[in-house]
Design a protein around this motif. Sequence first.
Motif, PDB file in Angstrom:
ATOM      1  N   MET A   1       0.858  -1.193   0.000  1.00 21.56           N
ATOM      2  CA  MET A   1       0.000   0.000   0.000  1.00 21.56           C
ATOM      3  C   MET A   1       0.893   1.241   0.000  1.00 21.56           C
ATOM      4  O   MET A   1       1.874   1.333   0.740  1.00 21.56           O
ATOM      5  N   ILE A   2       0.526   2.195  -0.834  1.00 19.03           N
ATOM      6  CA  ILE A   2       1.311   3.417  -0.939  1.00 19.03           C
ATOM      7  C   ILE A   2       0.837   4.374   0.146  1.00 19.03           C
ATOM      8  O   ILE A   2      -0.352   4.486   0.408  1.00 19.03           O
ATOM      9  N   LEU A  19      -3.993   7.674  -6.447  1.00 14.15           N
ATOM     10  CA  LEU A  19      -4.279   6.708  -5.389  1.00 14.15           C
ATOM     11  C   LEU A  19      -5.777   6.537  -5.144  1.00 14.15           C
ATOM     12  O   LEU A  19      -6.528   7.518  -5.154  1.00 14.15           O
ATOM     13  N   GLY A  20      -6.180   5.309  -4.863  1.00 15.44           N
ATOM     14  CA  GLY A  20      -7.577   5.029  -4.544  1.00 15.44           C
ATOM     15  C   GLY A  20      -7.852   5.259  -3.069  1.00 15.44           C
ATOM     16  O   GLY A  20      -8.326   4.365  -2.368  1.00 15.44           O
ATOM     17  N   HIS A  21      -7.523   6.468  -2.620  1.00 14.45           N
ATOM     18  CA  HIS A  21      -7.774   6.798  -1.205  1.00 14.45           C
ATOM     19  C   HIS A  21      -9.060   7.601  -1.097  1.00 14.45           C
ATOM     20  O   HIS A  21      -9.401   8.358  -2.002  1.00 14.45           O
ATOM     21  N   ASP A 195     -15.604  -6.899  -1.672  1.00 14.89           N
ATOM     22  CA  ASP A 195     -16.706  -5.983  -1.978  1.00 14.89           C
ATOM     23  C   ASP A 195     -16.554  -4.647  -1.253  1.00 14.89           C
ATOM     24  O   ASP A 195     -17.534  -4.099  -0.742  1.00 14.89           O
ATOM     25  N   VAL A 196     -15.345  -4.110  -1.263  1.00  8.43           N
ATOM     26  CA  VAL A 196     -15.089  -2.911  -0.448  1.00  8.43           C
ATOM     27  C   VAL A 196     -15.749  -1.645  -0.994  1.00  8.43           C
ATOM     28  O   VAL A 196     -15.838  -0.649  -0.291  1.00  8.43           O
ATOM     29  N   TYR A 197     -16.207  -1.680  -2.262  1.00  3.74           N
ATOM     30  CA  TYR A 197     -16.837  -0.471  -2.827  1.00  3.74           C
ATOM     31  C   TYR A 197     -18.363  -0.554  -2.862  1.00  3.74           C
ATOM     32  O   TYR A 197     -19.011   0.349  -3.368  1.00  3.74           O
ATOM     33  N   SER A 226     -12.650   1.007   5.114  1.00  3.66           N
ATOM     34  CA  SER A 226     -11.564   1.841   4.578  1.00  3.66           C
ATOM     35  C   SER A 226     -12.040   2.875   3.577  1.00  3.66           C
ATOM     36  O   SER A 226     -11.511   3.978   3.523  1.00  3.66           O
ATOM     37  N   LYS A 227     -13.001   2.511   2.738  1.00  4.90           N
ATOM     38  CA  LYS A 227     -13.422   3.446   1.686  1.00  4.90           C
ATOM     39  C   LYS A 227     -14.600   4.288   2.145  1.00  4.90           C
ATOM     40  O   LYS A 227     -14.913   5.294   1.537  1.00  4.90           O
ATOM     41  N   THR A 228     -15.288   3.853   3.193  1.00  5.10           N
ATOM     42  CA  THR A 228     -16.537   4.517   3.575  1.00  5.10           C
ATOM     43  C   THR A 228     -16.484   5.140   4.972  1.00  5.10           C
ATOM     44  O   THR A 228     -17.491   5.655   5.440  1.00  5.10           O
TER      45      THR A 228
END
Length: 390
Positions: A1-2, A19-21, A195-197, A226-228
Amino acid sequence: MISADLPQGMAANTISLLLGHPDPATLLPPELRNAIQQVLSSPQSSRALQYGPEQGTQSLINVLVEKINREQGLSLQPGNLMVVAGSTHAVDMLARLYARPGGVVLVEAPTYVDAIHIFRDHQLELRSIPMDEDGLITSELEEQLARLQVSGTFPSILYTIPNFHNPTGITLSEARRLEMIRLAHRYGSLIVEDDVYRDLSFEGTVPASFYALANGKQVVSIGSFSKTLAPGLRLGWLLGSEDVVQRCINCGTTQMGGGANPFVAHIVAEYCRNGHWEKHLLHLRSLYKKRRDVALSALDQYMPSDVEWTHPAGGFFVWLRLPKSIFAQDVKRLALQQGVALAAGEGFFVNPSEGEHRLRLAYSCAAPNDIATGIRILAQVIESARRVEQ
Ligand SMILES: Cc1ncc(COP(=O)(O)O)c(C=O)c1O
């Protein structure tokens, strides 16, 4: 992970579509701050700081089971859900428990970079299945499985990112999901659905999960905060049959370390219990939808006519296909010189050369004006990177 710090060689005023942050401004809603204070000042605060039950903090399990049952029409029992330290933890644990070194794991082409990394850490052999605009191509999967069977090989895991896929933004159709389940049952593979998104859909409904479609048989579904909410919480969950959950509970790191992140799990349970997460999700969907819209209209306005891209219905990413005369690495280098950072396609493939003409743009972390400016500059760079065809 960056890390969230600027990658090497990136100037401070660079527009980052790399980055997908999640957007940093969304990471500490006031209600989460309150939940932190509340857990700290509660008489039970020392319990939250103790080793936790292996399956995870019960109050968080209850919150998640209730939400998932309500939204997906399931009848999960608490024994079907385990709290994990993010999706990454779950993928690593499943690779350890359900595959043997030298065994084969199937992934999409392209797939999430760090999933490739984890499976390789476990010395697993990766085979990738091509995707089209409906996701993984099931006829290709069937051929691959049949070929492997001839050599006596049965992949232990089929890893998929069904919704708003990283890196393509594509959502797998329900018909393909059903076909994948049929094949996985026939060949004995465990479907690992990352299914994190799922909660970041912009329009319409999200197709039923693999878990729902297969009634939980031979499927593990992974979710994450992490994404929500915030990736620094390192908190997620996995859904599986009671056998799968029990096997994860019995694994060495769980037994030795106790449940994942109990202190944070108490805080997040407190936050969710009061309905704050679901309100926050509404805010995130509208925030990222605006950014997606800006990205798509800038692509329409500026891109050369021979560049193609996906139209994500949720999540963080757009995926570009360049013509054969333009190489992603050239574009990446030249774009960075012009102050725009993005990801070249190679790293997302088991066979990197398949990504030579692909780019991933993440619109999650840049302001709308920057997204439009970044794409305008990118379009000029793409034009200038055209090599003379032989
Ligand atoms: C498909 C996918 N899975 C997992 C992760 C990481 O999730 P977590 O922070 O929950 O480990 C990411 C983050 O980019 C992702 O895109």
